[in-house]
Design a protein around this motif. Structure first.
Motif, short mmCIF file in Angstrom:
data_model
loop_
_atom_site.label_atom_id
_atom_site.label_comp_id
_atom_site.label_asym_id
_atom_site.label_seq_id
_atom_site.Cartn_x
_atom_site.Cartn_y
_atom_site.Cartn_z
N LEU A 1 -17.52 -26.88 -16.28
CA LEU A 1 -17.86 -27.68 -17.45
C LEU A 1 -16.64 -28.48 -17.93
N LYS B 1 -16.23 -32.49 -18.07
CA LYS B 1 -15.87 -33.16 -19.33
C LYS B 1 -14.65 -34.05 -19.12
N LYS C 1 -15.64 -37.16 -17.30
CA LYS C 1 -16.34 -38.09 -18.19
C LYS C 1 -15.36 -38.83 -19.07
N GLY D 1 -22.93 -28.91 -22.36
CA GLY D 1 -21.93 -29.85 -22.83
C GLY D 1 -21.11 -29.25 -23.94
N SER E 1 -30.80 -34.74 -23.59
CA SER E 1 -29.43 -34.81 -24.11
C SER E 1 -29.20 -33.67 -25.11
N GLU F 1 -24.61 -33.58 -26.06
CA GLU F 1 -23.97 -33.95 -24.81
C GLU F 1 -24.46 -33.05 -23.68
N ASN F 2 -25.00 -33.66 -22.65
CA ASN F 2 -25.40 -32.93 -21.45
C ASN F 2 -24.61 -33.50 -20.27
N LEU F 3 -23.60 -32.75 -19.85
CA LEU F 3 -22.73 -33.22 -18.78
C LEU F 3 -23.43 -33.19 -17.42
N TYR F 4 -24.57 -32.53 -17.35
CA TYR F 4 -25.32 -32.46 -16.10
C TYR F 4 -26.32 -33.61 -15.97
N ASN G 1 -26.75 -29.95 -25.65
CA ASN G 1 -25.54 -29.29 -25.12
C ASN G 1 -25.76 -27.83 -24.78
#
Length: 243
Positions: free
Chosen positions: A231, A235, A238, A65, A28, A70-73, A30
């Motif tokens: 990205l 986001k 999410k 992120g 986790s 924050e890790n959007l992947y 960014n």
């Protein structure tokens, strides 16, 4: 201080590594440091930028992120991209160097160390590091490749940035992302390459960049910037999902 040890198939014959992804394993984040040796894979999924360390030297990162940690992947224990950056692929391992005798000469050879306190280390679950007869298991071969990407890439970093700087290509970039009237992100202290100046390069400057093997790297960095839009889409998805 990490409890690291030189990895070997005697002391660590029964070690396993939990290979799934997860926040509990440090995923986790960014952004993460990356290397020129993986630009061709990275540019398909991530935006590549440059930063400066405390000494004023450039290094490469990909954005994962927009918010802190924050890790959007990362989707639970899954990584939703085709390639995972080598610094995260390496897991609890790192490269060290040891004097070894090779053909009668003493050389500094790379060796693998393991952090025995890492939460991914286990004796009961995960991928084995060694085969029953003592050879390297497939997972350890995978880790060795990731460590090679890092080691070779680290050696390329300074000459690459020296070449970019000599060609006048590096420039600061202001990354301002507005999701709606109430939500805006500013990502500071980033650098990228000037597409206009790269396109205008001619003669010796262009030849020098090509001869050093860095012209392709420059185009890959620029191509990766389209992933800023990806990205933003991730986001927004999410946020729409209430996460």
């Amino acid at each position: 201080m990490a409890n690291t040890a030189l990895l070997n198939n005697i002391d660590h014959a029964d070690l396993k590594v939990i290979a799934r992804r997860g926040a509990e394993f440090g995923d986790s984040v960014n952004q993460v440091a990356v290397y020129p040796t993986e630009f061709s894979e990275l540019q398909r999924d991530y935006p590549v930028f440059f930063r400066k360390n405390e000494a004023g030297d450039y290094f490469c990162v990909v954005l994962l992120g927009l918010d802190k940690a924050e890790n959007l992947y990362l989707d639970g224990d899954r990584w939703i991209a085709r390639y995972i950056p080598a610094m995260l692929q390496r897991g609890p391992f790192l490269i060290g160097f040891q004097d070894q005798s090779v053909d009668g000469e003493t050389r500094r050879e790379p060796v693998i160390h393991v952090n025995l306190d890492d939460p991914r280390i286990s004796k009961t679950e995960g991928e084995p590091l060694f085969l029953p007869q003592g050879g390297n298991a497939p997972y350890l071969q995978h880790v060795s490749q990731a460590l090679r990407v890092i080691t070779v890439g680290a050696d390329m970093m300074k000459p690459m940035f020296d070449a970019f700087d000599a060609a006048g290509l590096i420039e600061p970039v202001s990354l301002d992302i507005k999701l709606d009237d109430h939500t805006e992100y500013k990502v500071p202290d980033l650098f990228t390459l000037s597409e206009e100046r790269l396109a205008a390069l001619q003669g010796p400057a262009l030849e020098q960049l090509h001869r050093g093997g860095f012209l392709r790297a420059a185009y890959l960095v620029l191509a990766s910037l389209a992933n800023v839009n990806r990205l933003i889409m991730m986001k927004n998805a999410k946020r729409a999902g209430g996460n």
